[in-house]
Enzyme design. Structure first.
Site, PDB file in Angstrom:
ATOM      1  N   GLY A  69       0.792  -1.221   0.000  1.00 15.95           N
ATOM      2  CA  GLY A  69       0.000   0.000   0.000  1.00 15.95           C
ATOM      3  C   GLY A  69       0.824   1.269   0.000  1.00 15.95           C
ATOM      4  CB  THR A  70       3.783   2.364   1.959  1.00 19.48           C
ATOM      5  OG1 THR A  70       3.148   2.201   3.226  1.00 19.48           O
ATOM      6  CG2 THR A  70       4.681   3.595   2.008  1.00 19.48           C
ATOM      7  N   GLY A 205      -1.860  -6.430  -0.320  1.00 16.03           N
ATOM      8  CA  GLY A 205      -2.181  -7.840  -0.176  1.00 16.03           C
ATOM      9  C   GLY A 205      -2.279  -8.347   1.241  1.00 16.03           C
ATOM     10  CB  CYS A 330       2.236   3.189   9.224  1.00 13.99           C
ATOM     11  SG  CYS A 330       1.800   2.046   7.891  1.00 13.99           S
TER      12      CYS A 330
END
Length: 391
Positions: A69-70, A205, A330
């Site tokens: 995602g990042t 994922g 995060c």
């Protein structure tokens, strides 16, 4: 026994995804090679891309595999910024976005970007009128499909339509929504013209049981995007480098399974979550559910525990065998107040007094029972230490 209630941070690897990864890893060959071994790898890679695209209702060529995602968010925001229409500088940024978005925009601000901040409502939702008001003339806009901390679901279709009407490229962060909400890139784009409205959508994922280290950015065919990684023409030139065939195969397996079970699993998780929230509030009457009480991710229970320090609660629960979080993983290890809670109009003390319980595919009644069995004592001890620390 450990009871895991932090599925929003990462969820257990699906056995089927593990098996797909292991099987694909037996292939020897670079998917960019022209010999037979390379073409075998390429065939599996493109089949996996087609399977992911089918679930996200996109064209296969629009799916760019990433490390998660990042990276997807960085590719979208930096790529759109560096390919922006000349003379535009502003980025429309809601106040409660994920740090992957906020930190990327902060870095772009150092390059000359100007942030047009969009306030969120008390329930964490992006106000459509506030969002639309800030769009005209912007270089790009970004928004969460669902808030990763408090679970509130935004009206992504209306945000996309507003961006299209204003002629502004939009990125949607669907990392938290994947596996819980229907995601159709085609439907969300609607009748948007080339390069306007929704042009990129990011997913990861490991939120749905694929291995950590694989994700995707859906990039509209007509999007103007500058690559972050150069050195090859892979994936339309948007992400150079040898492609992770095994990761792609595992991701395809996980996303198909997540979509197949989504409706039934969402109903099951809502029932579990509501029992968890009701049970906590009966044992700790001061506890308050934050976020929209109805339009929220099915497994998300984000609660404020007045007078207690979230980090203290987290430690006490962990000792008792319950894994939860105080916010985005995060920011793990950084004792700071939740910027999401502050954006919702709460003070810093409240922003330090929250816990996020998130349920997933492996969650059971036993996990809920474990929380309910220790939460009252943990709150009493944490609020006592908090009071003592202030005296």
């Amino acid at each position: 026994m450990r009871h895991y209630l932090d599925h929003a941070a990462t969820t257990p690897l699906r056995p089927e995804a593990r098996d797909a990864w292991l099987a694909a890893s037996e292939l020897v060959g670079n998917a960019s090679s022209t010999h037979g071994a390379g073409q075998d790898a390429r065939r599996l890679l493109e089949e996996s891309r087609e399977r992911v695209a089918a679930v996200l209702d996109a064209d296969p060529i629009e799916v760019v595999f990433t490390s998660g995602g990042t990276e997807s968010i960085n590719l979208a925001l930096q790529g759109l910024w560096h390919a922006r229409t000349p003379g535009t500088h502003d980025i429309v940024l809601p106040d409660a976005e994920h740090h992957a978005t906020m930190d990327t925009v902060a870095a772009l601000a150092a390059e000359g970007a100007v942030v047009r901040a969009v306030p969120v409502r008390a329930d964490g939702r992006i106000g459509l009128s506030d969002f639309a008001e800030r769009l005209p003339g912007a270089a790009l806009a970004t928004a969460l499909v669902a808030n990763n901390e408090v679970g509130t679901i935004n009206d992504a279709a209306s945000l996309s339509a507003a961006a299209a009407s204003a002629g502004v490229p939009l990125h949607l962060d669907a990392v938290a929504a994947l596996g819980h909400l229907p995601l159709s890139f085609r439907a969300l784009r609607g009748q948007a013209d080339a390069g306007k409205g929704l042009v990129t959508l990011s997913v990861a994922g490991h939120k749905i049981g694929a291995p950590v280290g694989v994700g995707a950015l859906v990039v509209a065919r007509t999007a103007a995007l500058t690559a972050l990684l150069r050195g090859g023409a892979q994936q339309r030139g948007l992400r150079a480098g040898t492609q992770d065939v095994a990761g792609a195969a595992a991701f395809a397996t996980a996303i198909e399974l997540a979509e197949h079970e989504r409706e039934a699993e969402s109903a099951r998780l809502r029932t579990l979550r509501d029992r968890l929230v009701d049970g906590i509030r009966s044992r700790v009457p001061a506890a308050e559910l934050l976020g929209d009480p109805h339009r929220r991710l099915p497994g998300n229970a984000h609660l404020l525990f007045p007078g207690a320090v979230g980090e203290s609660l987290l430690f006490l629960l962990d000792v008792a065998g319950v894994a939860a979080s105080t916010g985005s993983a995060c920011q793990a290890g950084v004792a700071e107040p939740s910027h999401v809670v502050i954006a919702m109009g709460r003070g810093e003390q409240d922003a330090r007094s929250v816990l996020r319980f998130t349920l997933g595919r492996t969650s059971t009644d036993a996990d809920v029972d474990a929380v309910l069995g220790v939460i009252a004592d943990a709150y009493a001890r944490a609020s006592g230490s908090s009071t003592g620390a202030r005296s």
